[in-house]
Design a protein around this motif. Structure first.
Motif, PDB file in Angstrom:
ATOM      1  N   ILE A 193      49.381  40.868  44.173  1.00 23.22           N
ATOM      2  CA  ILE A 193      49.827  39.497  44.457  1.00 23.22           C
ATOM      3  C   ILE A 193      48.596  38.621  44.630  1.00 23.22           C
ATOM      4  O   ILE A 193      47.635  39.011  45.298  1.00 23.22           O
ATOM      5  N   GLY A 223      46.667  31.693  36.094  1.00 19.71           N
ATOM      6  CA  GLY A 223      45.859  32.065  37.261  1.00 19.71           C
ATOM      7  C   GLY A 223      46.188  33.445  37.822  1.00 19.71           C
ATOM      8  O   GLY A 223      45.631  33.837  38.847  1.00 19.71           O
ATOM      9  N   MET A 224      47.099  34.182  37.167  1.00 13.57           N
ATOM     10  CA  MET A 224      47.493  35.529  37.640  1.00 13.57           C
ATOM     11  C   MET A 224      46.928  36.578  36.686  1.00 13.57           C
ATOM     12  O   MET A 224      47.079  36.447  35.461  1.00 13.57           O
TER      13      MET A 224
HETATM   14  C1  LIG Z   1      47.945  38.589  40.521  1.00 13.80           C
HETATM   15  C2  LIG Z   1      46.501  38.311  40.787  1.00 13.80           C
HETATM   16  O1  LIG Z   1      45.888  37.538  40.056  1.00 13.80           O
HETATM   17  N1  LIG Z   1      45.941  38.935  41.822  1.00 13.80           N
HETATM   18  C3  LIG Z   1      44.558  38.765  42.191  1.00 13.80           C
HETATM   19  C4  LIG Z   1      44.360  39.374  43.569  1.00 13.80           C
HETATM   20  C5  LIG Z   1      43.011  39.056  44.178  1.00 13.80           C
HETATM   21  C6  LIG Z   1      42.821  37.594  44.423  1.00 13.80           C
HETATM   22  O2  LIG Z   1      43.719  36.782  44.501  1.00 13.80           O
HETATM   23  O3  LIG Z   1      41.486  37.267  44.634  1.00 13.80           O
HETATM   24  P1  LIG Z   1      40.810  35.836  44.726  1.00 13.80           P
HETATM   25  O4  LIG Z   1      41.474  35.111  45.840  1.00 13.80           O
HETATM   26  O5  LIG Z   1      39.391  36.158  45.021  1.00 13.80           O
HETATM   27  O6  LIG Z   1      41.007  35.121  43.423  1.00 13.80           O
HETATM   28  C7  LIG Z   1      43.620  39.456  41.157  1.00 13.80           C
HETATM   29  O7  LIG Z   1      43.998  40.486  40.594  1.00 13.80           O
HETATM   30  O8  LIG Z   1      42.510  38.957  40.964  1.00 13.80           O
END
Ligand SMILES: CC(=O)N[C@@H](CCC(=O)OP(=O)(O)O)C(=O)O
Ligand SMILES: Nc1ncnc2c1ncn2[C@@H]1O[C@H](COP(=O)(O)OP(=O)(O)O)[C@@H](O)[C@H]1O
Length: 298
Positions: A196, A88-89
């Motif tokens: 993050i 999920g990252m």
């Molecule tokens: C490390 C990581 O996965 N960061 C996320 C940050 C943005 C996020 O969390 O956006 P949503 O809540 O819309 O999914 C990304 O790059 O998508």
């Protein structure tokens, strides 16, 4: 615009019925994670902004932490930069980090600030770099695949986890009647930026602020079973079983983990709710049964 008498009576009745809820939550902090997937259309964005403004007006302290995953994805695609996710990252190399910072700190943050302000609120946008709001450390992802002889650390680049939250800055803003809108970018010991996951930031901000509620707005009705039923009131053990058997995967993983951590660390309740429903935040606050998935300590 003047209301006719009948409508005015209805509004008065509705407002009056909200009184016990307002009394219960006034003076309390509510951290709202506004997911990129919940920013579906202009009407929904407006209803979200109005909810936040109304909360502030009745004495609740809303703190907004936003995502922007789909918006980052769009720009990466336009720039022909490939992107992939592990647990999920988003795997974030230096080039991707630049895009993440531009989209989250620039585009999405300012859009939400403008929206809230256009509805009469006073929002201030920050990334975790402003006043060292979110100090980060590199996130270590461990691959525990049974095919491996021993667990391996997977390097996913400039991805961080929250090391600390500067509570004083948030307190200062909320005491001045301002609504903080936080983009999930952290600052490392060397001043470098870390991407993050926004759920993790929202969870840690809620913990640090000892929030009454953590509301995670997303694009599903809540945490769902394999049979597509919304689950609520789960114990930590039940959640872990759902992770083990793959029912909870992808973007729901950080969401559920941060909700569990939040309630174990002083946040009264965490809620995963459908941001595609108009006024989702108010529905959560102004109903006894709430909406979506409730996670509490017991
Ligand atoms: C490390 C990581 O996965 N960061 C996320 C940050 C943005 C996020 O969390 O956006 P949503 O809540 O819309 O999914 C990304 O790059 O998508
Ligand atoms: N058990 C589950 N219940 C509901 N959604 C799940 C589940 N497991 C995985 N998901 C996925 O998690 C997604 C929500 O996470 P994500 O896409 O990161 O949203 P957001 O942008 O709101 O953070 C859902 O759209 C769904 O595809």
């Amino acid at each position: 615009m003047a209301l006719d008498r009948e409508t005015a009576m209805q509004v008065a009745s509705v407002l009056s019925r909200g009184l016990p809820y307002i009394q219960r939550f006034t003076g309390k902090t509510v951290v709202i994670k506004y997911g990129g997937n919940a920013m579906e259309n202009e009407d929904l964005k407006s209803s979200f902004a109005r909810d936040v403004v109304l909360m502030k007006l009745v004495g609740i302290n809303p703190i907004v932490v936003h995502g922007g995953g789909p918006q980052i994805g769009e720009l990466l695609e336009r720039l022909n930069i490939q992107s992939r996710f592990v647990n999920g990252m988003r795997v974030t190399d230096a080039e991707t980090m630049d895009v993440v910072e531009m989209v989250l700190g620039g585009q999405v943050n300012k859009e939400i600030v403008s929206l809230i302000n256009s509805h009469g609120g006073m929002a201030v946008g920050l990334t975790g770099k402003d006043a060292n709001l979110i100090r980060a450390r590199k996130l270590e992802v461990v691959n525990r695949s049974p095919e491996l002889e021993r667990p391996e650390i997977i390097d996913i680049g400039h991805v961080g986890e929250v090391a600390s939250v500067n509570v004083d800055v948030i307190d200062m803003l909320t005491r001045s009647n301002l609504i903080p809108v936080i983009a999930p970018i952290g600052v490392g010991p060397d001043g470098a930026s870390y991407n993050i996951n926004a759920d993790l930031v929202a969870g840690k901000v809620a913990e640090a602020m000892k929030a009454e509620k953590l509301i995670l707005l997303t694009n599903v009705a809540g945490l769902k079973s394999k049979e597509d039923k919304v689950l609520t009131g789960l114990t930590a053990k039940q959640v872990n079983d759902l992770i083990e058997d793959g029912t909870i995967h992808g973007g729901m993983l950080p969401k559920i983990r941060c909700a569990l951590s939040a309630v174990e660390n002083g946040v009264r309740t965490a809620h995963i709710i459908d941001g595609r429903v108009a006024h989702a935040c108010l529905l959560e606050i102004f109903t006894d049964e709430g909406v979506g998935t409730l996670i509490s300590r017991n």
